[in-house]
Design a protein around this motif. Structure first.
Motif, PDB file in Angstrom:
ATOM      1  N   LEU A 474       0.845  -1.201   0.000  1.00 23.57           N
ATOM      2  CA  LEU A 474       0.000   0.000   0.000  1.00 23.57           C
ATOM      3  C   LEU A 474       0.875   1.244   0.000  1.00 23.57           C
ATOM      4  O   LEU A 474       0.662   2.174  -0.767  1.00 23.57           O
ATOM      5  CB  LEU A 474      -0.922   0.022   1.229  1.00 23.57           C
ATOM      6  CG  LEU A 474      -1.875  -1.156   1.443  1.00 23.57           C
ATOM      7  CD1 LEU A 474      -2.785  -0.899   2.645  1.00 23.57           C
ATOM      8  CD2 LEU A 474      -2.707  -1.443   0.210  1.00 23.57           C
ATOM      9  N   HIS A 477       2.770   1.941  -3.233  1.00 23.50           N
ATOM     10  CA  HIS A 477       1.938   2.288  -4.388  1.00 23.50           C
ATOM     11  C   HIS A 477       0.997   3.451  -4.098  1.00 23.50           C
ATOM     12  O   HIS A 477       0.046   3.684  -4.847  1.00 23.50           O
ATOM     13  CB  HIS A 477       1.148   1.053  -4.856  1.00 23.50           C
ATOM     14  CG  HIS A 477       2.028  -0.009  -5.417  1.00 23.50           C
ATOM     15  ND1 HIS A 477       2.703  -0.916  -4.620  1.00 23.50           N
ATOM     16  CD2 HIS A 477       2.409  -0.285  -6.685  1.00 23.50           C
ATOM     17  CE1 HIS A 477       3.422  -1.720  -5.380  1.00 23.50           C
ATOM     18  NE2 HIS A 477       3.265  -1.355  -6.634  1.00 23.50           N
ATOM     19  N   GLY A 478       1.234   4.126  -2.995  1.00 20.68           N
ATOM     20  CA  GLY A 478       0.423   5.305  -2.677  1.00 20.68           C
ATOM     21  C   GLY A 478      -1.048   4.983  -2.461  1.00 20.68           C
ATOM     22  O   GLY A 478      -1.932   5.784  -2.777  1.00 20.68           O
ATOM     23  N   ILE A 479      -1.305   3.791  -1.917  1.00 21.38           N
ATOM     24  CA  ILE A 479      -2.702   3.393  -1.682  1.00 21.38           C
ATOM     25  C   ILE A 479      -3.051   3.691  -0.223  1.00 21.38           C
ATOM     26  O   ILE A 479      -2.300   3.327   0.692  1.00 21.38           O
ATOM     27  CB  ILE A 479      -2.895   1.896  -2.010  1.00 21.38           C
ATOM     28  CG1 ILE A 479      -2.672   1.699  -3.510  1.00 21.38           C
ATOM     29  CG2 ILE A 479      -4.278   1.413  -1.605  1.00 21.38           C
ATOM     30  CD1 ILE A 479      -2.346   0.292  -3.902  1.00 21.38           C
ATOM     31  N   ALA A 480      -4.182   4.334  -0.036  1.00 24.50           N
ATOM     32  CA  ALA A 480      -4.521   4.803   1.310  1.00 24.50           C
ATOM     33  C   ALA A 480      -5.302   3.772   2.107  1.00 24.50           C
ATOM     34  O   ALA A 480      -5.214   3.734   3.337  1.00 24.50           O
ATOM     35  CB  ALA A 480      -5.334   6.092   1.220  1.00 24.50           C
ATOM     36  N   GLU A 553      -7.770   1.737  -2.570  1.00 21.49           N
ATOM     37  CA  GLU A 553      -8.110   3.116  -2.954  1.00 21.49           C
ATOM     38  C   GLU A 553      -6.995   4.073  -2.582  1.00 21.49           C
ATOM     39  O   GLU A 553      -6.409   3.966  -1.496  1.00 21.49           O
ATOM     40  CB  GLU A 553      -9.405   3.538  -2.244  1.00 21.49           C
ATOM     41  CG  GLU A 553     -10.614   2.794  -2.788  1.00 21.49           C
ATOM     42  CD  GLU A 553     -11.885   3.092  -2.010  1.00 21.49           C
ATOM     43  OE1 GLU A 553     -12.964   2.768  -2.521  1.00 21.49           O
ATOM     44  OE2 GLU A 553     -11.782   3.641  -0.888  1.00 21.49           O
ATOM     45  N   ARG A 554      -6.756   5.055  -3.479  1.00 21.22           N
ATOM     46  CA  ARG A 554      -5.705   6.047  -3.229  1.00 21.22           C
ATOM     47  C   ARG A 554      -6.197   7.137  -2.305  1.00 21.22           C
ATOM     48  O   ARG A 554      -7.357   7.422  -2.242  1.00 21.22           O
ATOM     49  CB  ARG A 554      -5.259   6.662  -4.546  1.00 21.22           C
ATOM     50  CG  ARG A 554      -4.449   5.677  -5.305  1.00 21.22           C
ATOM     51  CD  ARG A 554      -3.960   6.169  -6.625  1.00 21.22           C
ATOM     52  NE  ARG A 554      -3.438   5.019  -7.339  1.00 21.22           N
ATOM     53  CZ  ARG A 554      -2.220   4.505  -7.137  1.00 21.22           C
ATOM     54  NH1 ARG A 554      -1.393   5.045  -6.289  1.00 21.22           N
ATOM     55  NH2 ARG A 554      -1.831   3.434  -7.793  1.00 21.22           N
TER      56      ARG A 554
END
Ligand SMILES: Cc1cc2nc3c(=O)[nH]c(=O)nc-3n(C[C@H](O)[C@H](O)[C@H](O)COP(=O)(O)OP(=O)(O)OC[C@H]3O[C@@H](n4cnc5c(N)ncnc54)[C@H](O)[C@@H]3O)c2cc1C
Ligand SMILES: NC(=O)c1ccc[n+]([C@@H]2O[C@H](COP(=O)([O-])OP(=O)(O)OC[C@H]3O[C@@H](n4cnc5c(N)ncnc54)[C@H](OP(=O)(O)O)[C@@H]3O)[C@@H](O)[C@H]2O)c1
Length: 554
Positions: A474, A477-480, A553-554
Motif C-alpha cells: 500500500l 503504491h500510494g494506496i490509502a 483506494e488512493r
C-alpha cells in the motif's frame, strides 16, 4: 536473518492524563501482546519503519501464557515447533527443556523475545482497548482505551487471540458461593493452594484434562464435572535429549518447511495410508505405536481419520478401549469412555495421567449428561441428584473462541456499522484477515483462517508476514486503504463452510469450533479446515495477483 538492530522506541513519550487526553497519532496500533502482537510490532517497527504501538490489557507480555497459569498448563504442540521461526538465530539460541514445556517456561520464552528485539518500549501494558471507530473523512481509526487515551491510526491490527475471552457459564447462585472460584484462563498469579480443600472442576477439554491430575495431588478431594466425555492421548512428556536439541539446531529450515506444508502446521506429516484399507491387526499395531509415542501425532496415523466416519470409528474404539483398560472403576470407565463424537472432530487433548487420576480414592466423577447442574449454592454445586460440597470451584469451561475478544471491543467501521452488527449471523470476512466495511483493519488469526486448527506460531507468522507485505505494498503504491469486496468475502465463507463439511468436524454440534459452548452465539463453523498449506498458497496467490478480492483506494 536477525532483527536485533531495533531502532529506539517510537511510542508516545508518556501516558497523558486520562481526562482531556490529547489525540496521539501513530501509523499502526496493534491490540494484544502475545505471540501475534509482538511479532507484528517487530515487523512494522523494524522492517517497515512505521510508528507502531502495542496496547495490552495484561500487565505483562505473553498473552495466553500470561493469563493461563492454572496447575498443569502446558502446550500440546511440541516445544521445538511452538516457537517463532522468523529468525534462525532465535530458534538455535533458545533451548526448550521438555517435549511439552509448562506455562512458566513458555512465558519466559516470550519475555526473552520481548527483550531480545527490544519490544517493550513500544508495548503499553495494563491498558485495554475499549472502542475503535473508523473515520472515513480522515481515513483513520480512532481508538479508545480504558485509560482514557485516544489514538488516531491508519492501520488497526487485532492480535487479541482466538482463545482469550474466558467463558464463565451463567449458573444461578454463583454469586452466593461461600468458597472461592476461578476460571483457568484468568488464574491468580499468586497461585491457588488446594491443600485440604474440596475442589470441583467443571470441564473436560484440554484445560480440565491437564488440571485434574495436578489438582488431585494436593486437594483433599476433587470432583470432576463432565458434560461431554472426551478423547485424550498420553503426552509422554519428558526432558529433551541433547541429540534432539542438536537435531533442531541443525534442521531449522527443514522443520519450518514441514510446518508450512502440513494440514495443521505441525512438524509431522499425516500418513498416506487409509485406516480402512489396513488390516485390523496391523491397524491396531500402528495405533498402539502411536499411543506409546504419545502426543497429537496420533491423529496422523491414517489419512482418512477426519474424513471418513468408519475410519474414524477404528481410532475411536481403540482409545475408548484404552480408557476402559486404565480406569479401574467400571462405572467411571463407562462415563469417561461414553464419547459421542468422532475422534479429533473436537480438538483432542493430550494428557499426563488424566484417566489414571480417576483411580485415586480422592477423585469423583459426575456425569452432567445424567445429572445436570441445577445451581451453585453457598455450599457447592447442586446437580439434579445431589449437592456436592466444595471449598473451591475451578471453571475449565473454555473460551468464547475466535470472535469473543474481538466483539468485546466496540468496533465501528464504515457507515456506522459495528462489527457486532456485521457478524450478527456469524463471522464473515475474506481469508480471515479483513472484513468488508472495515478498511485498514486486519485480524490476526481471525475466524475464517486455519487458526485454532493449527499449531499457532507458524499460522501467526504467516498472517503477520502477509499483513506486513500488504501494508508495504500500500505504502509503495500510494494506496490509502484496503478492504475486501463483498463477493470475495461471500465466496470465502462458502469455501470455509465447504472445507468444514468435507471433514467430520462440522458434524459435532456441541463443538466450540461452531460457537456451541456460548449460549446465543451463532452456530457457524469458524476456522478454515482446508489445511494450512492450501491456505498459505491461497493467501500468496491473492497477494501476487495485486490483492484480488480487495478494493484498494488512493
Ligand atoms: C491453555 C492454552 C494452551 C494452548 N496451547 C497451545 C498449543 O500447545 N499449541 C498451539 O498452537 N496453540 C495453543 N493455544 C492457543 C494459543 O492461544 C496460541 O498458541 C497463541 O498463544 C495465541 O497467541 P496470540 O498472540 O494470537 O493471542 P493471545 O496469546 O491470546 O494474546 C492476546 C492478547 O490480547 C490481549 N487483548 C485482548 N483483547 C484486548 C483488548 N481489547 N485490549 C488490550 N489487549 C487485549 C489479551 O490480554 C492477550 O494478552 C493454547 C491456548 C490455551 C488457552
Ligand atoms: N496446549 C494444551 O494442551 C491446551 C490446554 C488448554 C487449552 N488449549 C487450547 O484451548 C482450547 C480450549 O480448551 P479448554 O479446555 O479451555 O476449553 P474447551 O475445550 O471448550 O472445554 C471446556 C469444557 O467445559 C465444559 N463446559 C463448558 N460450559 C459448561 C457448562 N455450562 N457446564 C458444564 N460444562 C461446561 C465443556 O463441555 P462441552 O464439551 O459439553 O461443551 C468442556 O468440557 C483447546 O481446545 C486448545 O485449543 C490447549
Amino acid at each position: 536473518m536477525t532483527d536485533r538492530a531495533a531502532p529506539a522506541s517510537n511510542a508516545p513519550a508518556s501516558r497523558p492524563e486520562a481526562a482531556g487526553a490529547s489525540l496521539q497519532h501513530l501509523d499502526a496500533l496493534i491490540i494484544g501482546a502475545g505471540f501475534s502482537g509482538m511479532y507484528q510490532l517487530l515487523r512494522l517497527r523494524d522492517h517497515l519503519r512505521l510508528k507502531a504501538l502495542v496496547v495490552e490489557a495484561g500487565d505483562g507480555v505473553g498473552g495466553t501464557w500470561y493469563w493461563n497459569r492454572y496447575p498443569g498448563a502446558r502446550c500440546d504442540s511440541e516445544s521445538h515447533s511452538y516457537s517463532y521461526y522468523f529468525d534462525d538465530d532465535l530458534v538455535r539460541e533458545w533451548e526448550w527443556s521438555e517435549r511439552y514445556p509448562a506455562q512458566p517456561e513458555i512465558l519466559r520464552y516470550l519475555n526473552h523475545v520481548a527483550d531480545r528485539y527490544r519490544l517493550r518500549p513500544d508495548i503499553r501494558l495494563n491498558t485495554r482497548v475499549t472502542a475503535a471507530r473508523y473515520d472515513a473523512s480522515s481515513n483513520r481509526w480512532l481508538v479508545d482505551t480504558d485509560a482514557g487515551e485516544r489514538f488516531s491510526v491508519q492501520f488497526l491490527i487485532t492480535a487479541v487471540g482466538c482463545l482469550s475471552a474466558a467463558n464463565i457459564p451463567d449458573i444461578p447462585g454463583l454469586a452466593d458461593f461461600a468458597g472461592r472460584w476461578y476460571h483457568t484462563g484468568e488464574w491468580p498469579h499468586e497461585g491457588v493452594d488446594f491443600t485440604g480443600r474440596r475442589v470441583g472442576l467443571i470441564g473436560t477439554g484440554s484445560t480440565g484434562i491437564q488440571a485434574a491430575p495436578v489438582i488431585a495431588e494436593s486437594a483433599a478431594h476433587l470432583t470432576v464435572f463432565q458434560r461431554t466425555a472426551n478423547y485424550s492421548m498420553p503426552a509422554h512428556n519428558a526432558p529433551l535429549s541433547e541429540e534432539f536439541k542438536q537435531y533442531v539446531r541443525e534442521h531449522v529450515d527443514e522443520i519450518r518447511k514441514v510446518m508450512h506444508a502440513t494440514t495443521n502446521g505441525h512438524p509431522f506429516t499425516i500418513a498416506e495410508r487409509s485406516a480402512l484399507d489396513t488390516p485390523a491387526e496391523q491397524r491396531d499395531a500402528l495405533y498402539e505405536a502411536a499411543w506409546q509415542k504419545g502426543g497429537l501425532q496420533f491423529r496422523g496415523t491414517f489419512k482418512d481419520l477426519l474424513t471418513d466416519q468408519a475410519a474414524n470409528d477404528t481410532a475411536a474404539e481403540f482409545i475408548k478401549a484404552k480408557i476402559r483398560q486404565i480406569v479401574k472403576d467400571p462405572v467411571k470407565a463407562a462415563v469417561l469412555s461414553d464419547i459421542d463424537h468422532p475422534f479429533a472432530a473436537k480438538r483432542p487433548p493430550i494428557d499426563t495421567d488424566y484417566f489414571e487420576t480417576f483411580n485415586r480414592d480422592n477423585v469423583a466423577l459426575v456425569d452432567l449428561r445424567a445429572s445436570p447442574i441445577v445451581a451453585i449454592t453457598p455450599q457447592g454445586i447442586r446437580t439434579k441428584d445431589a449437592l456436592h460440597r466444595l471449598d473451591i470451584i475451578v471453571f475449565a469451561t473454555g473460551f468464547d473462541a475466535l470472535t469473543g475478544a474481538l466483539l468485546k471491543i466496540e468496533i465501528e467501521g464504515r457507515d456506522g456499522i459495528t462489527l457486532r452488527q456485521a457478524w450478527r449471523a456469524g463471522p464473515r470476512n475474506y481469508l480471515g484477515l479483513q472484513v468488508p466495511g472495515f478498511p485498514n483493519l486486519f485480524t490476526i488469526t481471525g475466524p475464517g483462517s486455519p487458526s485454532v486448527l493449527c499449531n499457532l506460531p507458524p499460522q501467526i507468522e504467516q498472517h503477520v508476514d502477509w499483513i506486513t507485505a500488504c501494508i508495504r505494498h500500500l505504502r509503495e503504491h500510494g494506496i490509502a486503504r484496503i478492504e475486501p469486496v463483498d463477493e470475495a468475502a461471500d465466496t470465502w465463507q462458502r469455501e470455509v463452510d465447504a472445507a468444514a463439511k468435507a471433514t467430520l468436524l462440522a458434524d459435532v454440534k456441541h463443538s466450540w469450533y461452531l460457537g456451541a459452548n456460548v449460549p446465543g452465539k451463532p452456530r457457524v463453523f469458524m476456522p478454515y479446515a482446508g489445511g494450512f498449506g492450501r491456505y498459505r498458497d491461497k493467501c500468496e496467490e491473492v497477494a501476487r495477483t495485486g490483492y484480488a478480492g480487495f478494493r484498494l483506494e488512493r
